[in-house]
Structure formats: C-alpha cells, structure tokens
Design an enzyme around this catalytic site. Structure first.
Site, short mmCIF file in Angstrom:
data_model
loop_
_atom_site.label_atom_id
_atom_site.label_comp_id
_atom_site.label_asym_id
_atom_site.label_seq_id
_atom_site.Cartn_x
_atom_site.Cartn_y
_atom_site.Cartn_z
N ASP A 30 0.85 -1.18 0.00
CA ASP A 30 0.00 0.00 0.00
C ASP A 30 0.90 1.24 0.00
O ASP A 30 1.89 1.31 0.72
CB ASP A 30 -0.92 0.02 1.23
CG ASP A 30 -2.05 1.03 1.08
OD1 ASP A 30 -3.21 0.61 0.96
OD2 ASP A 30 -1.76 2.26 1.07
N ILE A 31 0.54 2.23 -0.82
CA ILE A 31 1.35 3.44 -0.97
C ILE A 31 1.30 4.32 0.28
O ILE A 31 2.19 5.15 0.50
CB ILE A 31 0.89 4.21 -2.22
CG1 ILE A 31 2.01 5.10 -2.77
CG2 ILE A 31 -0.37 5.02 -1.96
CD1 ILE A 31 1.72 5.67 -4.17
N ASN A 87 -13.20 -2.63 2.34
CA ASN A 87 -14.07 -1.47 2.45
C ASN A 87 -15.01 -1.49 1.25
O ASN A 87 -14.55 -1.46 0.11
CB ASN A 87 -13.24 -0.18 2.45
CG ASN A 87 -12.33 -0.08 3.67
OD1 ASN A 87 -12.71 -0.47 4.77
ND2 ASN A 87 -11.13 0.45 3.48
N VAL A 96 -10.78 3.21 -4.02
CA VAL A 96 -10.42 2.63 -5.32
C VAL A 96 -11.46 1.56 -5.62
O VAL A 96 -11.61 0.59 -4.87
CB VAL A 96 -9.00 2.02 -5.30
CG1 VAL A 96 -8.69 1.39 -6.66
CG2 VAL A 96 -7.96 3.08 -4.94
N HIS A 100 -10.77 -5.15 -3.50
CA HIS A 100 -9.47 -5.51 -2.94
C HIS A 100 -9.63 -5.79 -1.46
O HIS A 100 -10.57 -5.31 -0.82
CB HIS A 100 -8.44 -4.39 -3.16
CG HIS A 100 -8.89 -3.05 -2.66
ND1 HIS A 100 -9.75 -2.25 -3.37
CD2 HIS A 100 -8.61 -2.38 -1.51
CE1 HIS A 100 -9.97 -1.13 -2.70
NE2 HIS A 100 -9.29 -1.19 -1.55
N HIS A 102 -7.33 -5.44 2.13
CA HIS A 102 -6.13 -4.95 2.81
C HIS A 102 -5.65 -6.06 3.75
O HIS A 102 -6.46 -6.66 4.46
CB HIS A 102 -6.46 -3.73 3.68
CG HIS A 102 -6.99 -2.55 2.94
ND1 HIS A 102 -6.26 -1.40 2.77
CD2 HIS A 102 -8.20 -2.32 2.35
CE1 HIS A 102 -6.99 -0.51 2.10
NE2 HIS A 102 -8.17 -1.04 1.84
P1 AMP Z 1 -9.68 1.65 -0.10
O1 AMP Z 1 -9.66 3.00 0.58
O2 AMP Z 1 -10.20 0.54 0.73
O3 AMP Z 1 -10.34 1.73 -1.46
O4 AMP Z 1 -8.16 1.27 -0.34
C1 AMP Z 1 -7.39 1.80 -1.37
C2 AMP Z 1 -5.96 1.71 -0.93
O5 AMP Z 1 -5.14 1.86 -2.07
C3 AMP Z 1 -5.54 2.79 0.07
O6 AMP Z 1 -5.06 2.19 1.26
C4 AMP Z 1 -4.45 3.56 -0.67
O7 AMP Z 1 -3.40 3.98 0.18
C5 AMP Z 1 -3.98 2.55 -1.68
N1 AMP Z 1 -3.40 3.12 -2.88
C6 AMP Z 1 -3.83 4.19 -3.59
N2 AMP Z 1 -3.04 4.41 -4.65
C7 AMP Z 1 -2.08 3.45 -4.62
C8 AMP Z 1 -0.96 3.15 -5.45
N3 AMP Z 1 -0.66 3.88 -6.55
N4 AMP Z 1 -0.18 2.11 -5.10
C9 AMP Z 1 -0.45 1.38 -3.99
N5 AMP Z 1 -1.50 1.60 -3.18
C10 AMP Z 1 -2.30 2.63 -3.48
#
Ligand code: AMP
Ligand code: ZN
Length: 114
Positions: A30-31, A87, A96, A100, A102
């Site tokens: 995760d970024i 989520n 996103v 997915h 976490h």
């Molecule tokens: P959610 O909020 O459950 O949709 O999770 C999306 C996750 O994707 C968040 O924890 C972000 O930090 C992560 N995220 C967003 N952009 C990127 C990226 N480019 N590379 C890796 N993780 C990302």
C-alpha cells in the site's frame, strides 16, 4: 483508458511494489501504509465492489482470503495477528473501485475499527 488505478497496476501502467502474483490475483505494498505491514490484494478480474461479486466469483473471493493468510505467514505476522479488510463503498472508506482486501499487521489493532 481503463480509468481504474488497480487495473493500471495490473497492466504495469502504474508502478507498484508487487510482492505476489498468480493467475487470479496480485498483491502489492500500500502506498500509504496504516501499519508496519500493509499489503493490497486484488483480483485480476475488475469487480468494482463486493456488491458486484456474484456466486461465480465465490472461488475468487476465497482465493483472496487464502492469499492473505499465505502472505501473513510469509511476512511473519500470522501468529501475532493481522487484519484483513474490505471497504465496500464510500461510506466504509472505499476509494479505489476495484475490489481488494487490505492485509495489515505488525502492530496492535483495536476493535471496533474507526
Ligand atoms: P480503499 O480506501 O479501501 O479503497 O483502499 C485503497 C488503498 O489503495 C488505500 O489504502 C491507498 O493507500 C492505496 N493506494 C492508492 N493508490 C495506490 C498506489 N498507486 N499504489 C499502492 N496503493 C495505493
Ligand atoms: Zn480495475
């Protein structure tokens, strides 16, 4: 244009530190990590939210959970404990819209979550 960040990570259009890959799913760092270990596990199939999954996706959904458990063991967080989170939709914090999970570990978690 896919207009999906995680599809772009799958196609390598967007870089990510991919730590696991198989025929059905990949996992990457995760970024914006919320724990010492924070991985994102995604299916190769674009499914926007858990609401959009069907009975046909049952094995795929199971695979995501089993992948989380496999990675937890590899990351040495299996015994101490870890959290697997999906989520679903904005009210739960989904940002996103490519299904997915976490995988979070390496620290103590509290319940209920925020
Ligand atoms: P959610 O909020 O459950 O949709 O999770 C999306 C996750 O994707 C968040 O924890 C972000 O930090 C992560 N995220 C967003 N952009 C990127 C990226 N480019 N590379 C890796 N993780 C990302
Ligand atoms: Zn996608």
């Amino acid at each position: 244009m896919t207009a999906c960040l995680f599809c772009d990570i799958l196609s390598k259009k967007v870089p990510a530190n991919i730590i696991y890959s198989d025929d059905l799913a990949i996992a990457f760092d995760d970024i914006n990590p919320q724990a010492p270990q924070h991985k994102i596990i995604i299916p190769r199939k674009h499914i926007p939210t858990l609401n959009d999954a069907t009975a046909e996706d049952s094995a795929l959904l199971g695979h995501l959970l089993l992948t989380a458990a496999t990675l937890a063991k590899q990351l040495n967080i299996a015994d101490t404990g870890y959290r697997v989170v999906n989520n679903c939709n904005a009210g739960a914090g989904q940002t996103v819209f490519h299904l997915h999970v976490h995988l979070l570990g390496g620290r103590q978690f509290i319940w209920p979550p925020g």
